[in-house]
Design a protein around this motif. Sequence first.
Motif, mmCIF file in Angstrom:
data_model
loop_
_atom_site.group_PDB
_atom_site.id
_atom_site.type_symbol
_atom_site.label_atom_id
_atom_site.label_comp_id
_atom_site.label_asym_id
_atom_site.label_seq_id
_atom_site.Cartn_x
_atom_site.Cartn_y
_atom_site.Cartn_z
ATOM 1 N N LEU A 66 0.838 -1.196 0.000
ATOM 2 C CA LEU A 66 0.000 0.000 0.000
ATOM 3 C C LEU A 66 0.879 1.253 0.000
ATOM 4 N N LEU A 67 0.735 2.052 -1.057
ATOM 5 C CA LEU A 67 1.485 3.294 -1.172
ATOM 6 C C LEU A 67 0.542 4.434 -1.537
ATOM 7 N N GLY A 68 -0.719 4.325 -1.067
ATOM 8 C CA GLY A 68 -1.679 5.370 -1.386
ATOM 9 C C GLY A 68 -2.779 5.457 -0.360
ATOM 10 N N THR A 69 -2.431 5.411 0.929
ATOM 11 C CA THR A 69 -3.474 5.334 1.952
ATOM 12 C C THR A 69 -3.468 6.491 2.951
ATOM 13 N N TYR A 70 -2.504 7.399 2.896
ATOM 14 C CA TYR A 70 -2.394 8.514 3.859
ATOM 15 C C TYR A 70 -2.141 8.046 5.293
ATOM 16 N N ASN A 71 -1.798 6.784 5.453
ATOM 17 C CA ASN A 71 -1.540 6.228 6.785
ATOM 18 C C ASN A 71 -0.096 6.549 7.173
ATOM 19 N N TYR A 72 0.213 7.850 7.244
ATOM 20 C CA TYR A 72 1.594 8.306 7.304
ATOM 21 C C TYR A 72 2.385 7.718 8.476
ATOM 22 N N MET A 73 1.777 7.682 9.633
ATOM 23 C CA MET A 73 2.506 7.212 10.814
ATOM 24 C C MET A 73 2.192 5.751 11.158
ATOM 25 N N GLY A 74 1.393 5.090 10.328
ATOM 26 C CA GLY A 74 1.153 3.660 10.483
ATOM 27 C C GLY A 74 0.425 3.276 11.755
ATOM 28 N N MET A 75 -0.502 4.126 12.225
ATOM 29 C CA MET A 75 -1.143 3.901 13.520
ATOM 30 C C MET A 75 -2.368 2.981 13.459
ATOM 31 N N THR A 76 -2.783 2.574 12.279
ATOM 32 C CA THR A 76 -4.051 1.827 12.156
ATOM 33 C C THR A 76 -4.022 0.469 12.838
ATOM 34 N N PHE A 77 -2.836 -0.133 12.970
ATOM 35 C CA PHE A 77 -2.731 -1.438 13.623
ATOM 36 C C PHE A 77 -1.922 -1.372 14.918
ATOM 37 N N ASP A 78 -1.676 -0.169 15.421
ATOM 38 C CA ASP A 78 -0.946 -0.046 16.682
ATOM 39 C C ASP A 78 -1.714 -0.779 17.779
ATOM 40 N N PRO A 79 -1.069 -1.680 18.512
ATOM 41 C CA PRO A 79 -1.795 -2.495 19.510
ATOM 42 C C PRO A 79 -2.532 -1.683 20.561
ATOM 43 N N ASP A 80 -1.939 -0.593 21.034
ATOM 44 C CA ASP A 80 -2.598 0.232 22.049
ATOM 45 C C ASP A 80 -3.823 0.941 21.481
ATOM 46 N N VAL A 81 -3.717 1.394 20.232
ATOM 47 C CA VAL A 81 -4.832 2.069 19.580
ATOM 48 C C VAL A 81 -5.991 1.107 19.373
ATOM 49 N N VAL A 82 -5.690 -0.079 18.864
ATOM 50 C CA VAL A 82 -6.734 -1.082 18.631
ATOM 51 C C VAL A 82 -7.386 -1.501 19.941
ATOM 52 N N ALA A 83 -6.582 -1.685 20.983
ATOM 53 C CA ALA A 83 -7.116 -2.106 22.284
ATOM 54 C C ALA A 83 -8.045 -1.037 22.864
ATOM 55 N N ALA A 84 -7.686 0.237 22.704
ATOM 56 C CA ALA A 84 -8.527 1.325 23.211
ATOM 57 C C ALA A 84 -9.878 1.330 22.507
ATOM 58 N N GLY A 85 -9.866 1.085 21.204
ATOM 59 C CA GLY A 85 -11.116 1.053 20.455
ATOM 60 C C GLY A 85 -12.002 -0.099 20.878
ATOM 61 N N LYS A 86 -11.416 -1.257 21.078
ATOM 62 C CA LYS A 86 -12.181 -2.437 21.512
ATOM 63 C C LYS A 86 -12.804 -2.212 22.885
ATOM 64 N N GLN A 87 -12.035 -1.613 23.798
ATOM 65 C CA GLN A 87 -12.541 -1.383 25.149
ATOM 66 C C GLN A 87 -13.694 -0.389 25.144
ATOM 67 N N ALA A 88 -13.561 0.685 24.369
ATOM 68 C CA ALA A 88 -14.633 1.682 24.294
ATOM 69 C C ALA A 88 -15.880 1.098 23.643
ATOM 70 N N LEU A 89 -15.706 0.241 22.661
ATOM 71 C CA LEU A 89 -16.846 -0.420 22.020
ATOM 72 C C LEU A 89 -17.591 -1.276 23.032
#
Length: 416
Positions: A66-89
């Motif tokens: 993928l070279l066209g996603t604007y995911n500049y800092m690659g945070m979409t699969f960061d474990p802490d980010v994903v875990a925070a989303g799951k907990q809030a859900l």
Amino acid sequence: MSEGISQPDRPQVREGDTPDLFSKFDDLIAMREGLLASGQEDPFNLVMEKVLSPTRAICNGRDTILLGTYNYMGMTFDPDVVAAGKQALADFGSGTTGSRVLNGTYQGHRECEDALREFYAMDHAMVFSTGYLANLGIISTIAGKGDYIVLDIDSHASIWDGCAMGKAEVVPFKHNDVEAMEKRLRRIPEGAGKLVVLEGVYSMLGDIAPLKEMVAIAKKHGAMVLVDEAHSMGFIGENGRGVVEQAGVIDDVDFIIGTFSKSVGTVGGFCVSNHPKFEIMRLVCRPYVFTASLPPSVVATAATSIRKLMHGGNKRAHLWENSRRLHGGLKDLGFQLGTDDPQSAIVAVIMPDLARGAAMWEALLKEGLYVNLARPPATPANMTLLRCSLCAEHSAEEVETILGMFERAGKAVGII
């Protein structure tokens, strides 16, 4: 101008005919049908069957970089980010079913705004449901009938739409032209409200604005300044605060607009400001008041990501290495690029025309590489571009692989 704000000419309708409201799109329909007639894959309807990481996905059954996603800092699969989303859900459910001014402000929305205030070291932060709504809302609310907006001709569609919605007088100037901007400001009647709207990084070519000079001129003429940092937040500047930080003018601008759908890695938009009256915007800004607020899981991922970006110095350094290597490698191969030197995480490759640009896009996809095909009228000067958006999670080896793909595809299509 950028992001396609122009409208096609309307066809003549004879008396007695039933108007076809789709007729104004006939040229675009013909262009798309022409691209697909030869069996070309649709470059504007790609489906990702499975996303494997910030840099890889299965597209049309093929493992693709993928070279066209604007995911500049690659945070979409960061474990802490994903875990925070799951907990809030789990804790708050799937949505708020309401506006921020009614039942749609949860604890997570406040925490997300707290993270933004801390990230930018500013007094006020306001979260919108998208970055588009942030520009639409802030611009249309603060600049209305009788006011003047001076803006770069290559401004994003959301900026132009905010101008139209607010009904201010719009005064565009040539892209990144400091002298042209000052000429426009001089012509505005004395005593009129003035707003200068700029972008840190322009998304089509990946070039940056000369903010130091532009902000100084705007202030000399008594204008307020809004800077859209959608494509620089997290990456540019010592603390990732954008071109305003890099240029040393962050304390001189009145509003910074940004989005969560780039470096933050989720969805949403925001505005931060130090203006003492800013909080009234929550009651008078229609795209904030009259739309549903972001789901709790989304603001949880955003807040977690923003706080991690405060300590993202190593990622920023690696992303700059990737940008310099890709830019230099493509230039050495003989491709024409949108900027003479790497200015951001966007590297735009200029194509001779739409037909060969589409052919190059498809050749790269078959190599296993996804980039954006950008076409007129969304592009400056009616150019066709292959827009590459690098990610901090691209390895040095992946960048070399990408260069090999460009070389093979470019030779096969006859671009180089």
